[in-house]
Design a protein around this motif. Structure first.
Motif, short mmCIF file in Angstrom:
data_model
loop_
_atom_site.label_atom_id
_atom_site.label_comp_id
_atom_site.label_asym_id
_atom_site.label_seq_id
_atom_site.Cartn_x
_atom_site.Cartn_y
_atom_site.Cartn_z
N CYS A 211 0.84 -1.32 0.00
CA CYS A 211 -0.03 -0.03 0.25
C CYS A 211 0.91 1.34 0.06
CB CYS A 211 -0.91 0.06 1.08
SG CYS A 211 -2.16 1.47 1.34
N GLU A 212 0.43 2.06 -0.73
CA GLU A 212 1.15 3.47 -0.90
C GLU A 212 0.51 4.68 0.09
OE1 GLU A 212 3.96 5.14 -4.32
OE2 GLU A 212 1.58 6.17 -4.28
N MET A 213 0.88 4.97 0.62
CA MET A 213 0.26 6.17 1.50
C MET A 213 0.86 7.82 1.13
SD MET A 213 0.05 4.85 5.46
CE MET A 213 -1.08 6.10 6.02
N ILE A 214 0.19 8.62 0.87
CA ILE A 214 0.79 9.87 0.24
C ILE A 214 0.21 10.86 0.90
CG2 ILE A 214 1.04 11.52 -1.79
CD1 ILE A 214 0.72 9.01 -3.63
N TYR A 215 1.05 11.49 1.82
CA TYR A 215 0.54 13.03 2.78
C TYR A 215 0.67 14.00 1.75
CZ TYR A 215 0.54 9.84 7.00
OH TYR A 215 0.23 8.84 7.75
N GLY A 216 -0.31 14.79 1.97
CA GLY A 216 -0.16 16.28 0.91
C GLY A 216 -1.16 15.81 -0.05
N GLN A 217 -1.69 14.91 -0.40
CA GLN A 217 -2.39 14.66 -1.97
C GLN A 217 -3.95 14.30 -1.52
OE1 GLN A 217 -0.86 12.06 -5.17
NE2 GLN A 217 -2.55 11.03 -4.96
N VAL A 218 -4.80 15.51 -1.98
CA VAL A 218 -6.15 15.13 -1.75
C VAL A 218 -6.60 13.73 -2.26
CG1 VAL A 218 -8.40 16.09 -2.15
CG2 VAL A 218 -6.61 17.57 -1.55
N PRO A 219 -7.38 12.93 -1.57
CA PRO A 219 -7.98 11.70 -2.13
C PRO A 219 -9.19 11.88 -3.13
CG PRO A 219 -8.69 12.37 0.13
CD PRO A 219 -7.74 13.21 -0.21
N PRO A 220 -9.08 10.98 -4.14
CA PRO A 220 -10.22 10.87 -5.06
C PRO A 220 -11.60 10.75 -4.41
CG PRO A 220 -9.03 8.91 -5.18
CD PRO A 220 -8.38 9.68 -4.29
N SER A 221 -12.49 11.03 -5.01
CA SER A 221 -13.97 10.92 -4.62
C SER A 221 -13.89 9.03 -4.59
CB SER A 221 -14.98 11.20 -5.45
OG SER A 221 -15.06 10.71 -6.85
N PHE A 222 -14.88 8.63 -3.81
CA PHE A 222 -15.25 7.25 -3.84
C PHE A 222 -15.47 6.76 -5.25
CE2 PHE A 222 -17.63 3.36 -3.35
CZ PHE A 222 -16.99 2.98 -2.01
N GLU A 223 -16.30 7.46 -6.08
CA GLU A 223 -16.56 6.80 -7.34
C GLU A 223 -15.48 7.04 -8.28
OE1 GLU A 223 -20.05 8.21 -5.04
OE2 GLU A 223 -18.18 9.25 -5.68
N ASP A 224 -14.55 7.70 -8.08
CA ASP A 224 -13.13 7.74 -9.16
C ASP A 224 -12.10 7.07 -8.51
OD1 ASP A 224 -14.70 9.52 -10.66
OD2 ASP A 224 -14.18 11.41 -9.77
N ASP A 225 -12.38 6.44 -7.39
CA ASP A 225 -11.09 5.69 -6.79
C ASP A 225 -10.97 4.25 -7.13
OD1 ASP A 225 -9.18 4.54 -5.08
OD2 ASP A 225 -9.83 5.97 -3.35
N PRO A 226 -9.99 3.85 -7.98
CA PRO A 226 -10.08 2.61 -8.38
C PRO A 226 -9.97 1.42 -7.32
CG PRO A 226 -8.15 3.81 -9.18
CD PRO A 226 -8.68 4.56 -8.09
N ALA A 227 -9.56 1.57 -6.16
CA ALA A 227 -9.81 0.53 -5.17
C ALA A 227 -11.24 0.17 -4.59
CB ALA A 227 -9.08 1.17 -3.88
N THR A 228 -12.10 1.04 -5.26
CA THR A 228 -13.62 0.72 -4.71
C THR A 228 -14.30 -0.20 -5.98
OG1 THR A 228 -14.47 2.94 -5.92
CG2 THR A 228 -13.62 3.10 -3.70
N LYS A 229 -13.60 -0.31 -6.80
CA LYS A 229 -13.95 -1.22 -8.08
C LYS A 229 -13.42 -2.57 -7.95
CE LYS A 229 -14.96 2.82 -10.71
NZ LYS A 229 -14.66 3.48 -9.54
N GLN A 230 -12.76 -3.10 -7.05
CA GLN A 230 -12.15 -4.12 -6.88
C GLN A 230 -12.93 -5.32 -6.46
OE1 GLN A 230 -8.76 -4.88 -7.28
NE2 GLN A 230 -8.54 -2.63 -7.91
N PRO A 231 -12.61 -6.83 -7.34
CA PRO A 231 -13.53 -7.87 -6.71
C PRO A 231 -13.00 -8.35 -5.47
CG PRO A 231 -11.77 -8.21 -8.58
CD PRO A 231 -11.76 -6.60 -8.24
N CYS A 232 -13.55 -9.31 -5.06
CA CYS A 232 -13.14 -10.01 -3.90
C CYS A 232 -11.92 -10.83 -4.09
CB CYS A 232 -14.18 -10.86 -3.27
SG CYS A 232 -15.81 -10.28 -2.78
N LEU A 233 -11.29 -11.02 -3.00
CA LEU A 233 -9.98 -11.85 -2.97
C LEU A 233 -10.56 -13.31 -2.88
CD1 LEU A 233 -7.38 -9.71 -0.99
CD2 LEU A 233 -7.71 -9.72 -3.68
#
Length: 252
Positions: A211-233
């Motif tokens: 995982c990469e954490m980036i302090y100072g960078q505004v997070p994307p909206s939930f809808e635009d975040d690739p992580a929110t479109k992941q299938p189950c492991l």
């Protein structure tokens, strides 16, 4: 979850020093390869911290063993207990409700006025972002495993305000995409960005569990975040739905 490091940062600025670390029990001293579970040696301090978190969260988890939980000392909990409480919190709640539970737990663990104090100590500057990245490595170790500060680019400026988590312990232990996103990534981003006033973006990699954490960078909206479109492991998640293109816990 990650706001705990901020609490430690506030204590450091007040003259109190200390660290919360756990040791990897693997012979290599590094996280186990993908497909194998990393072994850890957790000390008393880490167990107490896990127990504190678990007890705070358990009141939202619908446990039927409240009396038993109250009788246990903080040191009686381990990391698996912490993860199991997280799973119970997810049950019967949609993604927004899960995220709100984490927010309430984080606020309950901070002293009164902590967000305001944090904003004064760490205004959203390059220095504040880099300082919090440096604090993340020792103070997040018990929660996510080993990590290191890396150089990233924020708004066209290169700075050492990134943190690369080698193999996230929380994701590895839970095996759940929904828990990663709803119980860690989104509430942590929201807490830093909105409560503390320091933008934070977290980019989990579900292939290698880094995982990469980036302090100072505004997070994307939930809808635009690739992580929110992941299938189950599906291979490691006990509640996975392999037929769904997106983890059901990420859907409203």
């Amino acid at each position: 979850m990650a706001a705990i490091a901020s609490l430690q940062a506030i204590h450091l600025k007040s003259g109190r020093r200390g660290s919360i670390r756990c040791g990897i029990a693997e012979p290599s001293g590094e996280p186990a390869p993908v497909g194998q579970k990393t072994r850890y040696n957790d000390g008393l301090a880490e167990r107490v911290f896990m127990g504190l978190f678990a007890r705070k969260m358990d009141k939202f988890g619908g446990s039927k063993k409240k009396n038993e939980i109250k009788e246990k000392g903080l040191w009686d909990y381990d990391y698996e207990s912490f993860v199991e409480v997280s799973k119970r919190v997810m049950q019967g709640r949609n993604r927004s409700q899960q995220q709100e539970v984490v927010r309430e737990v984080l606020l309950s663990m901070l002293p009164p006025g902590a967000p305001e104090q944090f904003r004064k100590l760490f205004p959203p500057t390059k220095w504040a972002a880099e300082f919090n990245a440096a604090l993340t490595v020792p103070f997040f170790h018990w929660l996510v495993g080993p990590s290191q500060v890396i150089e990233v680019e924020v708004n066209g400026v290169k700075q050492r305000s990134g943190v690369r988590i080698k193999k996230c312990r929380y994701l590895e232990s839970s095996g759940c995409v929904g828990m990663c996103v709803n119980m860690c990534k989104i509430p942590t981003q929201d807490f830093f960005t909105n409560e503390f006033g320091l933008p934070l973006t977290m980019n989990p990699n579900f292939d290698d569990m880094s995982c990469e954490m980036i302090y100072g960078q505004v997070p994307p909206s939930f809808e635009d975040d690739p992580a929110t479109k992941q299938p189950c492991l599906a291979d490691i998640c006990s509640i996975a739905n392999p037929s769904s293109p997106i983890c059901p816990k990420l859907q409203a």
